[in-house]
Structures are given as C-alpha cells and as structure tokens.
Scaffold this active site. Sequence first.
Site, mmCIF file in Angstrom:
data_model
loop_
_atom_site.group_PDB
_atom_site.id
_atom_site.type_symbol
_atom_site.label_atom_id
_atom_site.label_comp_id
_atom_site.label_asym_id
_atom_site.label_seq_id
_atom_site.Cartn_x
_atom_site.Cartn_y
_atom_site.Cartn_z
ATOM 1 N N TYR A 268 0.838 -1.202 0.000
ATOM 2 C CA TYR A 268 0.000 0.000 0.000
ATOM 3 C C TYR A 268 0.874 1.254 0.000
ATOM 4 O O TYR A 268 0.630 2.200 -0.758
ATOM 5 C CB TYR A 268 -0.931 0.022 1.209
ATOM 6 N N ARG A 320 2.341 8.806 12.610
ATOM 7 C CA ARG A 320 2.078 10.059 13.322
ATOM 8 C C ARG A 320 0.603 10.424 13.367
ATOM 9 O O ARG A 320 0.128 11.016 14.347
ATOM 10 C CB ARG A 320 2.867 11.179 12.646
ATOM 11 N N ARG A 333 -10.417 5.266 8.578
ATOM 12 C CA ARG A 333 -9.733 4.428 7.592
ATOM 13 C C ARG A 333 -8.279 4.344 8.010
ATOM 14 O O ARG A 333 -7.529 5.303 7.885
ATOM 15 C CB ARG A 333 -9.866 5.028 6.194
ATOM 16 N N PHE A 393 15.828 19.572 -2.126
ATOM 17 C CA PHE A 393 14.428 19.170 -2.228
ATOM 18 C C PHE A 393 14.225 17.769 -1.659
ATOM 19 O O PHE A 393 13.230 17.499 -0.974
ATOM 20 C CB PHE A 393 13.996 19.212 -3.693
#
Length: 517
Positions: A268, A320, A333, A393
């Site tokens: 997932y 978290r 969910r 980044f």
Amino acid sequence: MGMLGTVVAYPEEVYPLVKLKLAADRIRRQIPAEPHWAFSYSMLQKVSRSFALVIQQLGPQLRNAVSREVVLSVIYKPACDVGLITLLKDVRMRNRWDHSSIEVMTWDILWSSAQDIMKGSELAQDYEANIVLSKDCLFGYWTCFGNQSDQYVSICSGIQTHGISVCVFYLVLRALDTVEDDTSIPSDIKVPILQNFYRHIYDREWHFSCGTKDYKVLMDKLHLVSTAFLELERSYQEAIEDITKRMGAGMAKFICKEVETTDDYDEYCHYVAGLVGLGLSKLFHASGSEELAPDNLSNSMGLFLQNVTSSEMQKTNIIRDYLEDINEIPKSRMFWPHQIWSKYASKLEDFKYVENSTKAVQCLNDLVTNALIHAEDCLQYMSALKDLSIFRFAAIPQIMAIGTLALCYNNVEVFRGVVKMRRGLTAKVIDQTYSMSDVYGAFYEFSSLLKSKIDNNDPNASLTHKRVDAIQKTCISSGLLSKRSLHVYESKFHYVTLLIMVVFLLVAMLIPFGLHK
C-alpha cells in the site's frame, strides 16, 4: 512551552524562523498572472504547506545553451528586505555554488547589482547573445509556493522548469488522494475514478466534486491544474501519467481490501508513496539533471517521507496521524497493519484509551522500527544526487522524517494529538542543509535521540537497536560527520540571533514608554 519559552530555550532557531516568516510574506505577493498557474501555486500552499515549502528548493535551472561550464551564479538567502544575500559571483569554467560573499541588501539592490555585473563582465561580453537578463530568472514561478528557505538561481540562457513540473505532479496526486480519502464516496463510484484518473488529467472539462475545505476547491477547479499539466513538456506529462495510472490502480485495489500483513503495508505504501519517489526520479531524469535512480531506492525515499505523498515518509505519516485517522468522519480508515497491531490489542481504536497506553506505545515502537529499515536506502539515494536544488528538495523532507520518527518513538502523545517537529527546528534544517555531511549529521543526531529513548523492556528493543546502529554506522563510515554545518541539537548562537533578541527587548521596553506618553 509558550513562544517566549521556546525562544529562550532555542535562541539559535530565532534567526531561521525570522527568515522563513519574511520570505513567506514576500512570496504571497508574487502570484503569477496566468489563472491556472496562480491557482496551482496557491493551492499547493493550502493543501500541503510543508511540501510547498520543500518544493522551493527546485528553483529554475537556467543554463547556458552553448556551454554548461560557464555559469554566473546568483545565490541568495531570502529574508525579504532584510535578507542575507550572497552577491553574484562570476564563476568561470566550473559549475558549482559559491558561498563566500554575503551582503545585506534588498531585492531591488540585488537586481540592480546583477545587471551592473552582467553588463561589465567578460562573461556577459562573451555570451551576450545567450544570457537572459530577466527579473523572472531571479524570482521564478515557484516563488509563489511560500518558500521559506534558501534558493539558488543561475542566470544563463534557457529555463528548465522541473520545479514547475513537480508542482503539477504533486497537485495531480493530491487530487487523486482526495478521491481515495473521501469515505463518503461509494466504492462502486470511487474505484473507476481512481483507475481512470490518469486519463482525466488530459481533459479540461472533467469534474468530480468531493473532499472538504481546500481539497474540495482543488477538485472543483481541477481544470486549472489540467491546463497547467497540458503546458508541460511531453516527457514530464508521460512521467506524471505513468505514476498517476499506477497509483490509481493501487489505491483502487485497497479500497475493498484491508491492510492485513506487513507485506500489504509495504505494498500500500508503495502505491501511495513509493511511486511518488519513482515519479520524482523520472522527472529529475527527464530534466537532464540526474541519472535515473534504481527503483528500490526511489521507493524507499517515498516510504520514509513525511508530508509528501511518498514510503519512509508515508510510513512516518501513517504512524504520526493515528488519532486523526481513527477519528475520521464519517468513518475511520486506518493503515496500521493488522499483523502488527493485533499483537497488542483486539481493536485498533483501543489504543486511544489511557488504560491501554503501555500496549499502544509498544505497538507504536514496533511500527517506527519497521519504518527505520528504509533509512539506509534513503541515504544511498541522496548521496548520488548531483544537482544542489534537487538534493535539498530530497534531503529536507527525509531529515524531517527521521526527526519525526525520533519524536514519535516511545511517545504516548501520538495517541493524544499530533507529534511534530518544532517550527524553529524545521526552519533550522531548511536553512542549513546543503550537503551530504549535513544529512549524515542530522540522521546521526536524530537516530541518537531515538536510541536514547529505547526501553530495554520493549518487545522490539533489540531490533530497534540493530536498525539504529546500522543507520549510525552508515553515517560514521561516510567520514563526513565532522564536516557538517547543520547541528540539530548543538547550539550555534549566531550574532544575528543575538541582535534580533536585543531588538525584541528594546521594543518591549519602548512600548510601555510610548503608551505612557
């Protein structure tokens, strides 16, 4: 701890915070004129302030069409009218950044100086036909994202806008995620939308209203994002389309399937996050700035990350955000794998209750330990990056991820609210992360913090020690720890910090005097 207490406890964070605030104020006034770009940049800041902040590292890559070896570099630390600016350096026969000359000046002075130097330099005379003197070269489209950190801009001919492509990439995936997250949409409607979303982004007329607040605005005006997407080069479009297609299919698969095993959990997270890492690697490769990273490393970058739909980061988010997700309306969910949480409770929601705190924290520690396995891959990925803006980044969110995991570990407050890094510490990370030595240093310090919190009575203590030791070994073996400029916990009290505090004290003393008069 209140604001004053935080300032006293962490005075070295005041200066980076002030820079961020001033830069944010400046950027809010610099929205592009085109409706689709104005919407895209503004929406990015609303739906993910943290990603809007990080994406600022992808400033325009302005390169000379004749020779990459000749670069006139402009480096500045934006702090609006009181920013620290590294004045233009005439860099010849090398392609690197120079941090030597720092002057305090306003943007107008910077631009004036840029023009003066360009007009009088040998470099400008040699390549006058190829150098673009444009204020846009200094600001760039992405200055509208709410940048709160340093930016680097090269003045040359041609603009390579992979920063823009990443903005569009993120908003497309954010819209896809909004469809997945809306639990009020029936599965028979949601699944086809997820599976075909990669087609919808080519259609300016397609519309599907869902989500709440800013996410609803994003969905209602998705045609503006589609317009921006259709303006990208084909190579960028293909990369975004591919990842959107694969992610939508993966999300659809888990709409009617629970996350049962750790393999399900990894799968997932790969779909909703690891693919983002793969997509970003494709965009960087398409820009010509980086080699195409191995899929396993790109995937780990996504899995580890925080606040970027990508996997160590995605795992950090899932850990978290327990309380927010379990209390979601109309129904929760959750993505904590049953294989892990079932060892500690009969129902996942049991962790909310104080009487189950011990088991809740043990489960939390198990999940953090699981996420740590991606850290070494992340370090390997970042060590291979060549472009400074892309490196920053990538590196800043990863440091925030390991920092957040360290704060969450063995912390019952995860089940009472949201645990996150102080803004001042985040500002410090953004302000001082420039090299792998800084990354190794931050990973070492945050892993040391996590290590200090390990309870030897915890069921997974030995495995946690093993994974932390592996991270620290990688950092030490790099040989770069002593060269870092970023120190997460060591106070490096800057004279500017002292000056700011003195100003604050003077203002506090003068206000009562003024009122009395």
